[in-house]
Every structure is written in C-alpha cells, then in structure tokens.
Design an enzyme around this catalytic site. Sequence first.
Site, PDB file in Angstrom:
ATOM      1  N   HIS A  15       1.444  21.258  -3.589  1.00 11.63           N
ATOM      2  CA  HIS A  15       0.173  21.179  -2.733  1.00 11.63           C
ATOM      3  C   HIS A  15      -0.086  22.418  -1.823  1.00 11.63           C
ATOM      4  O   HIS A  15      -0.983  22.948  -2.215  1.00 11.63           O
ATOM      5  CB  HIS A  15       0.460  19.699  -1.875  1.00 11.63           C
ATOM      6  CG  HIS A  15      -0.535  19.447  -0.877  1.00 11.63           C
ATOM      7  ND1 HIS A  15      -0.729  18.175   0.055  1.00 11.63           N
ATOM      8  CD2 HIS A  15      -1.785  20.098  -0.606  1.00 11.63           C
ATOM      9  CE1 HIS A  15      -1.876  18.288   0.751  1.00 11.63           C
ATOM     10  NE2 HIS A  15      -2.518  19.199   0.407  1.00 11.63           N
ATOM     11  N   TYR A  38      12.010  41.757  22.947  1.00 13.15           N
ATOM     12  CA  TYR A  38      10.813  42.012  22.369  1.00 13.15           C
ATOM     13  C   TYR A  38       9.725  41.866  22.835  1.00 13.15           C
ATOM     14  O   TYR A  38       9.606  40.441  23.716  1.00 13.15           O
ATOM     15  CB  TYR A  38      10.780  41.265  20.767  1.00 13.15           C
ATOM     16  CG  TYR A  38       9.619  41.700  19.876  1.00 13.15           C
ATOM     17  CD1 TYR A  38       9.535  42.847  19.247  1.00 13.15           C
ATOM     18  CD2 TYR A  38       8.400  40.987  20.191  1.00 13.15           C
ATOM     19  CE1 TYR A  38       8.200  43.174  18.588  1.00 13.15           C
ATOM     20  CE2 TYR A  38       7.301  41.344  19.625  1.00 13.15           C
ATOM     21  CZ  TYR A  38       6.971  42.317  18.628  1.00 13.15           C
ATOM     22  OH  TYR A  38       5.898  42.705  17.947  1.00 13.15           O
ATOM     23  N   SER A  50      -9.229  14.818   5.551  1.00 15.39           N
ATOM     24  CA  SER A  50      -8.725  14.129   4.868  1.00 15.39           C
ATOM     25  C   SER A  50      -7.223  14.198   5.381  1.00 15.39           C
ATOM     26  O   SER A  50      -6.577  13.279   4.811  1.00 15.39           O
ATOM     27  CB  SER A  50      -9.021  14.284   3.462  1.00 15.39           C
ATOM     28  OG  SER A  50      -8.812  15.458   3.129  1.00 15.39           O
ATOM     29  N   HIS A  52      -3.110  23.508   8.278  1.00 15.72           N
ATOM     30  CA  HIS A  52      -2.849  23.124   6.977  1.00 15.72           C
ATOM     31  C   HIS A  52      -3.896  24.254   6.468  1.00 15.72           C
ATOM     32  O   HIS A  52      -4.851  24.228   6.679  1.00 15.72           O
ATOM     33  CB  HIS A  52      -3.038  21.780   6.748  1.00 15.72           C
ATOM     34  CG  HIS A  52      -2.983  21.501   5.088  1.00 15.72           C
ATOM     35  ND1 HIS A  52      -2.112  21.968   4.367  1.00 15.72           N
ATOM     36  CD2 HIS A  52      -4.048  20.823   4.289  1.00 15.72           C
ATOM     37  CE1 HIS A  52      -2.342  21.530   2.916  1.00 15.72           C
ATOM     38  NE2 HIS A  52      -3.730  20.942   3.077  1.00 15.72           N
ATOM     39  N   ASP A 104      12.246  37.660  11.644  1.00 16.96           N
ATOM     40  CA  ASP A 104      11.736  37.643  13.225  1.00 16.96           C
ATOM     41  C   ASP A 104      11.226  36.449  13.433  1.00 16.96           C
ATOM     42  O   ASP A 104      10.982  36.069  14.685  1.00 16.96           O
ATOM     43  CB  ASP A 104      10.342  38.591  12.997  1.00 16.96           C
ATOM     44  CG  ASP A 104      10.955  40.159  13.034  1.00 16.96           C
ATOM     45  OD1 ASP A 104      12.011  40.260  13.757  1.00 16.96           O
ATOM     46  OD2 ASP A 104      10.198  40.917  12.899  1.00 16.96           O
ATOM     47  N   HIS A 157      -4.842  26.233   2.475  1.00 14.81           N
ATOM     48  CA  HIS A 157      -4.560  26.410   0.784  1.00 14.81           C
ATOM     49  C   HIS A 157      -4.500  28.056   0.548  1.00 14.81           C
ATOM     50  O   HIS A 157      -5.102  28.324  -0.416  1.00 14.81           O
ATOM     51  CB  HIS A 157      -5.737  25.760   0.059  1.00 14.81           C
ATOM     52  CG  HIS A 157      -5.700  24.310  -0.133  1.00 14.81           C
ATOM     53  ND1 HIS A 157      -5.270  23.307  -0.850  1.00 14.81           N
ATOM     54  CD2 HIS A 157      -5.720  23.453   1.115  1.00 14.81           C
ATOM     55  CE1 HIS A 157      -5.403  22.311  -0.892  1.00 14.81           C
ATOM     56  NE2 HIS A 157      -5.615  22.305   0.641  1.00 14.81           N
TER      57      HIS A 157
END
Length: 234
Positions: free
Chosen positions: A173, A231, A77, A97, A122, A99
């Site tokens: 969101h 690093y 979606s 993405h 960092d 949650h």
Amino acid sequence: MSSKYKSLKEECYEANMQLDALKLVIYTFGNVSAVDRANGVFAIKPSGVPYEILKPEDIVILDYDNTIIEGTMRPSSDTKTHAYLYKNWENIGGISHTHATYSVAWAQSQLDIPIFGTTHADHLTADIPCAPPMKDELIQGNYEHNTGIQILDCFKEKGLSYEEVEMVLIGNHGPFTWGKNATKAVYNSKVLEAVAEMAYLTLQINPKAPRLKDSLIKKHYERKHGKDAYYGQN
C-alpha cells in the site's frame, strides 16, 4: 457563520497544501489530518478534491468514531485509519498518508527500510517497519479501520513505540506517518521518502551494504533527541 474549529481546519489545510508542495502526492492521492484533543475531534481533507481548489472551509471535522461533526463533503477514504490511530495513540497530534514513489516502492517490496546512514539515525534508531499485507478476511471487512489495526499489530509484534518511530509502511500500500501536530506528520512523510530513496540507491551501489553501526546510530539520534541534545538553537 464562523466555526469553532476554524484554526483546526486551517492547520489541516496548510499541512495538506505542504504535502502537495513537497511533491509527496499524485493528483488527489494522500491526506493529512490534525487532531483537537480537548474537543475529541480531528480535521481531515475531503475525498478526491484537487489541491488547487481545496479551501480551509472544505476540511471535514469528525470524532474518533468517524461521525461527521462539521462539513458538507465526504471525508478522505482513509479517515477510519486516522480515527483508529487517534483513538489508540493518545500522544499524536497529526497523521499523514502519501503515495510517494520510493516509500511506496519499499511497501510494495514488503521490506523494512534498513538503517544504513546518519540521515535515518537522526530521526529514529530502528529500521522503518513494513507491516505485512492485510489478511483476506480483513480486506473484505472494514478495510480502512482494519488498516489501523494492521499498524498497531505491526508495532506490537516488532516491539516498537509509536512515540519513537513515527512512520510505518503498509505492505503493498504505502506510508503513514504521524507526529505532535500535522506539520510534523508532513515533515516525517518527507523524511521517510528521502530515506527510502537513499536506501534504494545504497543497495543499487552495494547490494551488501552494511547496517549503520550502533555507536553512530546512538550518537546521531541522541544529539537531536537525547536528554543532552545539542542540535539546533533550542
């Protein structure tokens, strides 16, 4: 029949499975996409398919205008948000993405995540931005497409570069992250969640905790990303 997008689908599938393995998603919430710039397409997880039954061949291929090129399932979606970012930010190769709890909590608080420590520095030298909640007229419109606009507007207003700041919170969101490929996008999702948790705990211990001083921000960022970075083993 083999697909010309087999490797792209596999990259996308593996990244989505990593999102689940890192406990960054709840049930089927969350998604990762991977782009093929040469062919002008991207791969994304199908909507609402549980991770335990997801297969590489289930991954959907679309162009930047959201036209399905290959696949029988309905794509995520959030596909239109991914498409908008790929169309406008040509140097990203993957988008994630989630949650995830602490990232979402900061998004729901509508606050940028302050740069308190070297773990944050960092990875980026700025506070992690939180875009303001979407305006009503945009919510009623092409919502997922407008989420992409919301992200770009936030970066423009805050004067941020998407190549330096590879993460954002959407007010009320949740988080979107990106990187040179889908694996890096997932990495950034995990980093964002860790930094969000650390910042939350920092403010519980000391609500007046000071921002990390500029000299330490510069040192920690440049030792990983500067022209004289030292690093790692590269």
